[in-house]
Design a protein around this motif. Sequence first.
Motif, PDB file in Angstrom:
ATOM      1  N   CYS A 191      18.046 -19.669-108.603  1.00  0.00           N
ATOM      2  CA  CYS A 191      17.114 -19.140-109.600  1.00  0.00           C
ATOM      3  C   CYS A 191      15.702 -19.683-109.532  1.00  0.00           C
ATOM      4  O   CYS A 191      14.824 -19.154-110.195  1.00  0.00           O
ATOM      5  N   CYS A 192      15.440 -20.705-108.764  1.00  0.00           N
ATOM      6  CA  CYS A 192      14.154 -21.380-108.948  1.00  0.00           C
ATOM      7  C   CYS A 192      13.125 -21.096-107.859  1.00  0.00           C
ATOM      8  O   CYS A 192      12.049 -20.570-108.135  1.00  0.00           O
ATOM      9  N   CYS A 193      13.420 -21.424-106.610  1.00  0.00           N
ATOM     10  CA  CYS A 193      12.403 -21.430-105.552  1.00  0.00           C
ATOM     11  C   CYS A 193      12.436 -20.151-104.721  1.00  0.00           C
ATOM     12  O   CYS A 193      13.436 -19.871-104.049  1.00  0.00           O
ATOM     13  N   PRO A 194      11.359 -19.358-104.694  1.00  0.00           N
ATOM     14  CA  PRO A 194      11.363 -18.114-103.917  1.00  0.00           C
ATOM     15  C   PRO A 194      11.437 -18.343-102.415  1.00  0.00           C
ATOM     16  O   PRO A 194      11.941 -17.482-101.686  1.00  0.00           O
ATOM     17  N   MET A 195      10.964 -19.477-101.921  1.00  0.00           N
ATOM     18  CA  MET A 195      11.074 -19.745-100.485  1.00  0.00           C
ATOM     19  C   MET A 195      12.537 -20.001-100.094  1.00  0.00           C
ATOM     20  O   MET A 195      13.004 -19.546 -99.050  1.00  0.00           O
ATOM     21  N   TRP A 196      13.253 -20.743-100.915  1.00  0.00           N
ATOM     22  CA  TRP A 196      14.679 -21.003-100.697  1.00  0.00           C
ATOM     23  C   TRP A 196      15.465 -19.693-100.719  1.00  0.00           C
ATOM     24  O   TRP A 196      16.277 -19.431 -99.834  1.00  0.00           O
ATOM     25  N   VAL A 197      15.184 -18.859-101.703  1.00  0.00           N
ATOM     26  CA  VAL A 197      15.863 -17.572-101.808  1.00  0.00           C
ATOM     27  C   VAL A 197      15.565 -16.705-100.589  1.00  0.00           C
ATOM     28  O   VAL A 197      16.465 -16.087 -99.999  1.00  0.00           O
ATOM     29  N   ALA A 198      14.290 -16.649-100.188  1.00  0.00           N
ATOM     30  CA  ALA A 198      13.904 -15.818 -99.038  1.00  0.00           C
ATOM     31  C   ALA A 198      14.556 -16.310 -97.756  1.00  0.00           C
ATOM     32  O   ALA A 198      14.989 -15.515 -96.915  1.00  0.00           O
ATOM     33  N   MET A 199      14.657 -17.620 -97.598  1.00  0.00           N
ATOM     34  CA  MET A 199      15.262 -18.190 -96.399  1.00  0.00           C
ATOM     35  C   MET A 199      16.736 -17.778 -96.292  1.00  0.00           C
ATOM     36  O   MET A 199      17.214 -17.400 -95.213  1.00  0.00           O
TER      37      MET A 199
END
Length: 418
Positions: A191-199
């Motif tokens: 839910c928090c970091c868009p870079m983590w989600v995108a990766m």
Amino acid sequence: MQTYDDIFQQLVRAAYQGNLNDAIERIRQSGKANEEKLELLLHPENLPPVVHLKQDCSSSSVPSSCQVACLFSAIQKDAKGQVTVSAETCVGCELCIESCKSGHLVDRKDFIPLFEELSSGKNPVYAMIAPAFIGQFSADVTPGKLRTAFKKIGFHGMMEVALFADILTLKEAFEFDRAIKKDQDFLLTSCCCPMWVAMIRKTYSTLVPHMPPSVSPMVAGGRVIKHLHPGAKTVFIGPCLAKKAEAKEADIRDAVDYVLTFQEITEIFDAAKISLPTLKEDEREHSSRAGRIYARSGGVSTAVSDTLARLRPNRTIPLRSERANGIVACKKMLKEILNGEIKANFLEGMGCTGGCVGGPKSLVPVDLATKYVNDYGNEAPYETPADNPSVLKLLDLLGYKTLDSFLDAPESMFTRKF
């Protein structure tokens, strides 16, 4: 020839001096290179979070340093050797900007359309300040003074995104309780970091089923504000360029209209002659410790773990977290998961070293920012969102009469399909 930042600062000053149109015309007449930068600032709506300045960027068929630095293949070269940045694939990690020594890559700035929105007075505009804000504008700038500052420059109000991090903490604690039934199960906090989600979505897509279906606190905040105040516009302010990309994603672009960085809002306060430490207090909602510590590495894991212990004290399988911060560490942890080398059942990734407080647009060193966040968390009147009456009142206002009920609403404003 002026730099992109020089022109941005000139426009901000002119806006608050009442002569924006004159400044725009002067810049247009000052040369083609300046006019290109001006147009990017006037019309940022469809731009990626990283913008390429075409003027004077040398052409070559050889991959440039910015192209090599991009982990998401968002930077390419066209037939003429010109660098292009894809609005579809750029996630705003800013590694390319750091690698570009010539200054031809810059961050998108949304100030001009936002200023026009504030000036028109047609719709109430709400500021949503990221949990990393504490201490960024000097140690003695409180949330109440910051809220007063936003109202002085035309915002209808300010809300701390930490309050919505509280709500997402509840959701992820319930998701964990529901999903983790045996030792081999695990969740990737989403839910928090868009870079983590995108990766995960773009490079490690086989792990997507392990992501709980939660929006980010930013998206939750924008949706709640718009639900309670129809017609309202929302503006997220934080240390992260990647949030500019997240706000444009097709399935969640209804939530946030503009994204500013801490650096941008500081220049706006300066141009408007706002002296933050001298302002009066304007206190409002209160977040728990859990929501406040989202801003630093390990904060999400701690928040969810503490909340789970509060909600389900007799669980036989406890939450065992492992966290990585920084792109390199995140990639390493994801590879270890695929190789079966991880024993944790709750994996947290942050794209910036130190977490959000280490974001590229943070105004203070990461260690000091982490201390400010921890201190602010320890000052919270409530340890977890399960104890926070502000969270319970807000959920009731949204139609959720019990803590469990909003988890069972598959199409709720807090849910996302990956």
